[in-house]
Each structure stands twice: as C-alpha cells, then as structure tokens.
Design a protein around this motif. Structure first.
Motif, PDB file in Angstrom:
ATOM      1  N   ALA A  44      -1.573   4.385   6.056  1.00  0.00           N
ATOM      2  CA  ALA A  44      -1.887   3.255   6.927  1.00  0.00           C
ATOM      3  C   ALA A  44      -1.904   1.999   6.062  1.00  0.00           C
ATOM      4  O   ALA A  44      -2.719   1.883   5.152  1.00  0.00           O
ATOM      5  N   VAL A  45      -1.000   1.092   6.326  1.00  0.00           N
ATOM      6  CA  VAL A  45      -0.903  -0.123   5.533  1.00  0.00           C
ATOM      7  C   VAL A  45      -1.803  -1.179   6.153  1.00  0.00           C
ATOM      8  O   VAL A  45      -1.720  -1.462   7.353  1.00  0.00           O
ATOM      9  N   LEU A  46      -2.671  -1.738   5.337  1.00  0.00           N
ATOM     10  CA  LEU A  46      -3.564  -2.801   5.765  1.00  0.00           C
ATOM     11  C   LEU A  46      -2.968  -4.117   5.304  1.00  0.00           C
ATOM     12  O   LEU A  46      -2.658  -4.280   4.122  1.00  0.00           O
ATOM     13  N   ALA A  47      -2.788  -5.047   6.229  1.00  0.00           N
ATOM     14  CA  ALA A  47      -2.187  -6.336   5.904  1.00  0.00           C
ATOM     15  C   ALA A  47      -3.252  -7.431   5.962  1.00  0.00           C
ATOM     16  O   ALA A  47      -4.157  -7.402   6.799  1.00  0.00           O
ATOM     17  N   VAL A  48      -3.121  -8.399   5.057  1.00  0.00           N
ATOM     18  CA  VAL A  48      -4.018  -9.542   5.011  1.00  0.00           C
ATOM     19  C   VAL A  48      -3.230 -10.757   5.491  1.00  0.00           C
ATOM     20  O   VAL A  48      -2.144 -11.039   4.987  1.00  0.00           O
ATOM     21  N   VAL A  49      -3.790 -11.463   6.468  1.00  0.00           N
ATOM     22  CA  VAL A  49      -3.158 -12.668   6.995  1.00  0.00           C
ATOM     23  C   VAL A  49      -3.809 -13.867   6.313  1.00  0.00           C
ATOM     24  O   VAL A  49      -5.001 -14.113   6.489  1.00  0.00           O
ATOM     25  N   LYS A  50      -3.013 -14.582   5.544  1.00  0.00           N
ATOM     26  CA  LYS A  50      -3.528 -15.737   4.808  1.00  0.00           C
ATOM     27  C   LYS A  50      -3.621 -16.944   5.727  1.00  0.00           C
ATOM     28  O   LYS A  50      -3.083 -16.946   6.826  1.00  0.00           O
ATOM     29  N   ARG A  51      -4.309 -18.002   5.277  1.00  0.00           N
ATOM     30  CA  ARG A  51      -4.481 -19.212   6.083  1.00  0.00           C
ATOM     31  C   ARG A  51      -3.148 -19.825   6.505  1.00  0.00           C
ATOM     32  O   ARG A  51      -3.030 -20.401   7.566  1.00  0.00           O
ATOM     33  N   SER A  52      -2.166 -19.701   5.641  1.00  0.00           N
ATOM     34  CA  SER A  52      -0.846 -20.273   5.927  1.00  0.00           C
ATOM     35  C   SER A  52      -0.093 -19.483   6.993  1.00  0.00           C
ATOM     36  O   SER A  52       0.968 -19.908   7.451  1.00  0.00           O
ATOM     37  N   GLY A  53      -0.614 -18.308   7.361  1.00  0.00           N
ATOM     38  CA  GLY A  53       0.055 -17.459   8.334  1.00  0.00           C
ATOM     39  C   GLY A  53       0.884 -16.361   7.697  1.00  0.00           C
ATOM     40  O   GLY A  53       1.356 -15.454   8.371  1.00  0.00           O
ATOM     41  N   ALA A  85     -14.878  -3.728  -5.733  1.00  0.00           N
ATOM     42  CA  ALA A  85     -13.579  -3.796  -5.049  1.00  0.00           C
ATOM     43  C   ALA A  85     -13.410  -2.620  -4.089  1.00  0.00           C
ATOM     44  O   ALA A  85     -12.873  -2.776  -2.986  1.00  0.00           O
ATOM     45  N   GLN A  86     -13.894  -1.453  -4.486  1.00  0.00           N
ATOM     46  CA  GLN A  86     -13.820  -0.281  -3.610  1.00  0.00           C
ATOM     47  C   GLN A  86     -14.675  -0.499  -2.363  1.00  0.00           C
ATOM     48  O   GLN A  86     -14.254  -0.196  -1.249  1.00  0.00           O
ATOM     49  N   LYS A  87     -15.888  -1.045  -2.549  1.00  0.00           N
ATOM     50  CA  LYS A  87     -16.762  -1.326  -1.407  1.00  0.00           C
ATOM     51  C   LYS A  87     -16.108  -2.319  -0.456  1.00  0.00           C
ATOM     52  O   LYS A  87     -16.187  -2.168   0.764  1.00  0.00           O
ATOM     53  N   VAL A  88     -15.474  -3.344  -1.026  1.00  0.00           N
ATOM     54  CA  VAL A  88     -14.811  -4.358  -0.200  1.00  0.00           C
ATOM     55  C   VAL A  88     -13.693  -3.708   0.612  1.00  0.00           C
ATOM     56  O   VAL A  88     -13.572  -3.935   1.819  1.00  0.00           O
ATOM     57  N   GLU A  89     -12.884  -2.864  -0.041  1.00  0.00           N
ATOM     58  CA  GLU A  89     -11.796  -2.204   0.675  1.00  0.00           C
ATOM     59  C   GLU A  89     -12.333  -1.304   1.784  1.00  0.00           C
ATOM     60  O   GLU A  89     -11.805  -1.289   2.899  1.00  0.00           O
ATOM     61  N   GLU A  90     -13.396  -0.571   1.504  1.00  0.00           N
ATOM     62  CA  GLU A  90     -13.990   0.301   2.523  1.00  0.00           C
ATOM     63  C   GLU A  90     -14.508  -0.520   3.703  1.00  0.00           C
ATOM     64  O   GLU A  90     -14.319  -0.141   4.864  1.00  0.00           O
ATOM     65  N   THR A  91     -15.144  -1.650   3.405  1.00  0.00           N
ATOM     66  CA  THR A  91     -15.670  -2.526   4.455  1.00  0.00           C
ATOM     67  C   THR A  91     -14.536  -3.064   5.326  1.00  0.00           C
ATOM     68  O   THR A  91     -14.623  -3.061   6.559  1.00  0.00           O
ATOM     69  N   VAL A  92     -13.466  -3.500   4.679  1.00  0.00           N
ATOM     70  CA  VAL A  92     -12.336  -4.080   5.400  1.00  0.00           C
ATOM     71  C   VAL A  92     -11.624  -3.013   6.228  1.00  0.00           C
ATOM     72  O   VAL A  92     -11.285  -3.229   7.393  1.00  0.00           O
ATOM     73  N   ARG A  93     -11.406  -1.831   5.657  1.00  0.00           N
ATOM     74  CA  ARG A  93     -10.736  -0.756   6.391  1.00  0.00           C
ATOM     75  C   ARG A  93     -11.599  -0.235   7.542  1.00  0.00           C
ATOM     76  O   ARG A  93     -11.074   0.217   8.558  1.00  0.00           O
ATOM     77  N   ALA A  94     -12.910  -0.299   7.393  1.00  0.00           N
ATOM     78  CA  ALA A  94     -13.816   0.188   8.434  1.00  0.00           C
ATOM     79  C   ALA A  94     -13.710  -0.636   9.716  1.00  0.00           C
ATOM     80  O   ALA A  94     -14.075  -0.162  10.786  1.00  0.00           O
ATOM     81  N   LYS A  95     -13.179  -1.833   9.623  1.00  0.00           N
ATOM     82  CA  LYS A  95     -12.990  -2.666  10.817  1.00  0.00           C
ATOM     83  C   LYS A  95     -11.940  -2.062  11.742  1.00  0.00           C
ATOM     84  O   LYS A  95     -11.903  -2.371  12.918  1.00  0.00           O
ATOM     85  N   GLY A  96     -11.076  -1.218  11.187  1.00  0.00           N
ATOM     86  CA  GLY A  96     -10.103  -0.497  11.997  1.00  0.00           C
ATOM     87  C   GLY A  96      -8.894  -1.305  12.439  1.00  0.00           C
ATOM     88  O   GLY A  96      -8.111  -0.837  13.246  1.00  0.00           O
ATOM     89  N   ALA A  97      -8.731  -2.503  11.913  1.00  0.00           N
ATOM     90  CA  ALA A  97      -7.594  -3.341  12.289  1.00  0.00           C
ATOM     91  C   ALA A  97      -6.458  -3.162  11.290  1.00  0.00           C
ATOM     92  O   ALA A  97      -6.692  -2.921  10.106  1.00  0.00           O
ATOM     93  N   ALA A  98      -5.228  -3.289  11.781  1.00  0.00           N
ATOM     94  CA  ALA A  98      -4.063  -3.196  10.898  1.00  0.00           C
ATOM     95  C   ALA A  98      -3.880  -4.480  10.103  1.00  0.00           C
ATOM     96  O   ALA A  98      -3.341  -4.464   8.995  1.00  0.00           O
ATOM     97  N   GLU A  99      -4.318  -5.596  10.666  1.00  0.00           N
ATOM     98  CA  GLU A  99      -4.249  -6.887   9.983  1.00  0.00           C
ATOM     99  C   GLU A  99      -5.639  -7.508   9.979  1.00  0.00           C
ATOM    100  O   GLU A  99      -6.361  -7.440  10.966  1.00  0.00           O
TER     101      GLU A  99
END
Length: 167
Positions: A44-53, A85-99
C-alpha cells in the motif's frame, strides 16, 4: 495477475501472508495454464500531498532527515530519531488514507518531538509554523512552560494522594 512464465492472463492465489508489520502482502500464486508457481508482493503506497499540490511517496528517510536537523547539537541519539520516525509513520498510516497532506505529517512529528527534546521541537516548530518574530518564539516557549507546569502539578497531586498511605 499475469503469469511471468507463459504470460497467461489469470492466476490462482495459493497462499497469502502479511510481511513488514502488515505493510506488505506476499501472495503465492499458481498459473492454471503452465502450472508454475510464483510470488507477488503487494504494498500500500502512502502519498504525501505537498502545499504546491505535488504528490510524492511518503518517506521515513525524509522524516529522519528533518528531525535530525532539528536535533543537531542536542543529546538525542539516532535510535530515538528512528523510533520517532516509526511512530510518525504509524500515526500517518493509521489514518487509513491513501494520500495525506504534508501539514498532517508535520503535526504528527511535533508531538513526539516535543516529548523527545523541547529545544529540537522549538527549532522544528519555528520552521514548520513559519515563525516571523521573536513574539512567535516567546508564545511557543510559554506554551511549553505551561505544559511543564501542568505535568508537575499532576505529578505532585498524585504523590500527595499516596503520601498518607502505609502498607
């Protein structure tokens, strides 16, 4: 899933297993046409949307780099940064969103970084929140002090509640 041997368009899943703490799924497959077996790995690829889009894949390495800069010259070891960094990734992935917006990634860093080192937190927050003046720093420092006073008060209240007891 196309067979890598005979290019038949279909395959049958024989076995599925999670790997890498559930981030990957390994599937053992069998081709009904040629009978050969092969393994596929799904992630499952998690994408980050930056301010610039612009969208880019989530990178734990980028988290480590940013936190390392904030911790430069501070008594923080690499293991603590990697754990953060691991905690941050777990927190972000726990949101369940692809982006996920980059803003949310920054918020996920601030809490654990405050607990790790307040000076590093202040450095990171000053960049992340775009501090413009000394007043911005003063306000954030006062917030940190108020939180410390609240923790001390809670610790003293808990100690006072057990002070009169004897076993």
């Amino acid at each position: 899933m196309r067979c890598p041997y005979c290019r038949h368009a279909d395959s049958r899943v024989v076995d599925s297993r999670e790997a890498d703490d559930g981030q990957l799924i390994r599937r053992r497959r069998s081709c009904p046409e040629c009978g050969k077996r092969f393994t596929t790995v799904e992630e499952a690829v998690l994408a980050v949307v930056k301010r610039s889009g612009v969208t880019e894949p989530f990178s734990r390495t980028k988290i480590i780099g940013g936190v390392r800069k904030a911790c430069q010259g501070r008594p923080v070891d690499e293991d603590s940064i990697a754990l953060l960094a691991q905690k941050v990734e777990e927190t972000v992935r726990a949101k369940g969103a692809a982006e996920i917006p980059s803003h949310d990634v920054g918020l996920a860093i601030l809490g654990p970084l405050r607990d790790l080192d307040e000076v590093a937190y202040l450095r990171f927050a000053s960049v992340y929140r775009s501090f413009d003046s000394l007043a911005d720093f003063e306000q954030e420092i006062e917030t940190l002090r108020a939180a410390a006073r609240a923790r001390e008060g809670a610790g003293q209240a808990g100690a006072a509640g057990t002070a009169g007891r004897t076993n």
